[in-house]
Write an enzyme that holds these catalytic residues in place. Structure first.
Site, PDB file in Angstrom:
ATOM      1  N   GLY A  34      38.160  26.541  67.207  1.00  0.00           N
ATOM      2  CA  GLY A  34      38.828  25.358  67.599  1.00  0.00           C
ATOM      3  C   GLY A  34      38.537  25.159  65.688  1.00  0.00           C
ATOM      4  O   GLY A  34      39.470  24.805  65.139  1.00  0.00           O
TER       5      GLY A  34
ATOM      6  N   GLY B  29      35.622  30.929  64.515  1.00  0.00           N
ATOM      7  CA  GLY B  29      35.627  29.983  65.985  1.00  0.00           C
ATOM      8  C   GLY B  29      36.698  29.457  66.086  1.00  0.00           C
ATOM      9  O   GLY B  29      37.565  29.055  64.983  1.00  0.00           O
TER      10      GLY B  29
ATOM     11  N   ASN C  92      48.997  34.534  74.942  1.00  0.00           N
ATOM     12  CA  ASN C  92      49.309  36.027  74.862  1.00  0.00           C
ATOM     13  C   ASN C  92      49.717  36.328  76.185  1.00  0.00           C
ATOM     14  O   ASN C  92      49.536  35.523  77.126  1.00  0.00           O
ATOM     15  CB  ASN C  92      48.898  36.641  74.182  1.00  0.00           C
TER      16      ASN C  92
ATOM     17  N   GLY D   6      57.102  39.273  68.690  1.00  0.00           N
ATOM     18  CA  GLY D   6      56.851  37.794  67.791  1.00  0.00           C
ATOM     19  C   GLY D   6      56.647  36.378  69.202  1.00  0.00           C
ATOM     20  O   GLY D   6      55.613  36.735  69.480  1.00  0.00           O
TER      21      GLY D   6
ATOM     22  N   THR E  79      53.078  34.264  73.257  1.00  0.00           N
ATOM     23  CA  THR E  79      53.014  35.620  71.883  1.00  0.00           C
ATOM     24  C   THR E  79      52.963  36.573  72.350  1.00  0.00           C
ATOM     25  O   THR E  79      52.566  37.403  73.549  1.00  0.00           O
ATOM     26  CB  THR E  79      51.885  34.851  71.138  1.00  0.00           C
TER      27      THR E  79
ATOM     28  N   GLU F 199      36.801  28.487  73.662  1.00  0.00           N
ATOM     29  CA  GLU F 199      35.152  28.694  73.642  1.00  0.00           C
ATOM     30  C   GLU F 199      34.543  27.890  74.164  1.00  0.00           C
ATOM     31  O   GLU F 199      32.934  27.805  73.673  1.00  0.00           O
ATOM     32  CB  GLU F 199      34.943  29.061  71.986  1.00  0.00           C
TER      33      GLU F 199
ATOM     34  N   SER G  56      42.273  33.238  55.754  1.00  0.00           N
ATOM     35  CA  SER G  56      43.540  33.676  55.584  1.00  0.00           C
ATOM     36  C   SER G  56      44.578  32.465  56.117  1.00  0.00           C
ATOM     37  O   SER G  56      45.830  32.925  55.927  1.00  0.00           O
ATOM     38  CB  SER G  56      43.415  35.019  56.658  1.00  0.00           C
TER      39      SER G  56
ATOM     40  N   ALA H 133      42.636  35.232  62.832  1.00  0.00           N
ATOM     41  CA  ALA H 133      43.227  33.735  63.693  1.00  0.00           C
ATOM     42  C   ALA H 133      43.943  33.490  63.486  1.00  0.00           C
ATOM     43  O   ALA H 133      44.557  32.624  63.012  1.00  0.00           O
ATOM     44  CB  ALA H 133      42.258  33.232  62.346  1.00  0.00           C
ATOM     45  N   ALA H 134      44.728  35.444  63.752  1.00  0.00           N
ATOM     46  CA  ALA H 134      46.528  34.544  63.216  1.00  0.00           C
ATOM     47  C   ALA H 134      47.057  34.074  64.587  1.00  0.00           C
ATOM     48  O   ALA H 134      47.780  32.951  64.189  1.00  0.00           O
ATOM     49  CB  ALA H 134      47.452  36.537  63.111  1.00  0.00           C
ATOM     50  N   GLY H 135      45.953  34.020  65.499  1.00  0.00           N
ATOM     51  CA  GLY H 135      46.988  33.181  66.658  1.00  0.00           C
ATOM     52  C   GLY H 135      45.822  31.646  66.383  1.00  0.00           C
ATOM     53  O   GLY H 135      46.892  30.661  67.088  1.00  0.00           O
ATOM     54  N   ASP H 136      45.083  31.586  66.383  1.00  0.00           N
ATOM     55  CA  ASP H 136      44.871  30.250  65.219  1.00  0.00           C
ATOM     56  C   ASP H 136      45.917  29.260  64.657  1.00  0.00           C
ATOM     57  O   ASP H 136      46.179  28.184  64.372  1.00  0.00           O
ATOM     58  CB  ASP H 136      43.884  29.805  64.937  1.00  0.00           C
TER      59      ASP H 136
END
Length: 268
Positions: A27, A25, A156, A178, A173, A117, A245, A203-206
């Site tokens: 958040g 999720g 993004n 980068g 992003t 979300e 991760s 979850a890279a963006g989070d």
């Protein structure tokens, strides 16, 4: 989450996938990411009967006193990930959709991170109360109109097209290129992530969002904060799963120290 050799085409069934159920999720991911980076974090949200995410937040030392429980289903993301780390995601919001403005009390927090979300009314309530408000405008919902503009907008390329025009501070992003910081439409900083092997970008963006906000709160210069966020995002992309991760501050520091020039970055 189902890991498969490649993503299926429309109407196609693939077999031999590996299935795993992990806490996630947007958040909750951002809350855990910020906690691992050294921030004191309070999470506001709504869950159903499922305790998976609640247990994960507790283990990370996140304050869950503001989490509301009801008898419905907790929000679920159905994720397919291929061997290159590419993914497709469908979200069934469940209890997320039932979060109300009355559920939101941010107290005296130095900063609030929100995403989309949850109902827009809850986002607006968080923005109105926040000292510093960061909005990760994902998933994209078109033009965002709040009584108070975000102090930091994270998007993004696709999301940026949805929310423009916006004249404040924007972290954009750019995948393998980068990220850039824009202020009033002008670039004020740019950073490229270090080279890692992409495993799962879920979850890279989070991780990027949390690292950027925490770094700015720590008083880091904008370019340094953006670089740190790119490193955090790259580390998350190099590992499977959502919350499992997310990197710690020590791991980000170590990769920042080891990263050298001329290395190929990983996309987010």
């Amino acid at each position: 989450m189902a890991r498969c050799e490649r993503l299926p085409r429309p109407g196609e069934t693939l077999t031999d996938a590996e299935f795993e159920r992990v806490p996630g999720g947007k958040g909750a991911n951002q809350a855990v990411a910020a906690a691992r980076l050294g921030a004191e974090v309070k999470f506001i949200g709504r869950i159903g009967r499922d305790d998976l995410v609640l247990g994960s937040l507790e283990r990370e030392g996140v304050d869950i006193s503001a989490v509301v429980r009801d008898d419905g289903e907790t929000g679920v993301a159905l994720i397919l990930v291929d061997d290159s780390g590419e993914n497709v995601i469908v979200v069934a919001p469940g209890a997320n959709r039932r979060l109300t403005a009355d559920d939101v009390d941010v107290g005296d927090a130095d900063a609030v991170i929100s995403q989309l979300e949850i109902p827009f009314e809850a986002v607006a309530a968080a923005a109105a109360q926040a000292q510093f408000f960061c909005l990760n405008a994902a998933p994209a919902r078109g033009r965002i109109e709040l009584e108070r503009d975000p102090d930091l907008l994270i998007v993004n390329r696709y999301e940026y097209e949805q929310v423009t025009p916006y004249d404040g501070l924007v972290a954009l992003t750019l995948g393998a290129e980068g990220a850039v910081l824009l202020e009033n439409g002008h670039e004020v900083a740019r950073a490229v992530p270090p080279a890692v092997t992409a495993v799962d970008g879920t979850a890279a963006g989070d991780s990027f969002c949390a690292a950027l906000v925490v770094s700015l709160l720590e008083g880091r210069e904008r370019g340094a904060a953006l670089k740190r966020a790119c490193v955090a995002g790259a580390l998350a992309a190099s590992r499977p799963g959502a919350q499992p991760s997310l990197p710690t501050a020590a791991e980000v520091d170590a990769l920042l120290t080891d990263a050298g020039p001329g290395r190929r970055p990983v996309g987010r």
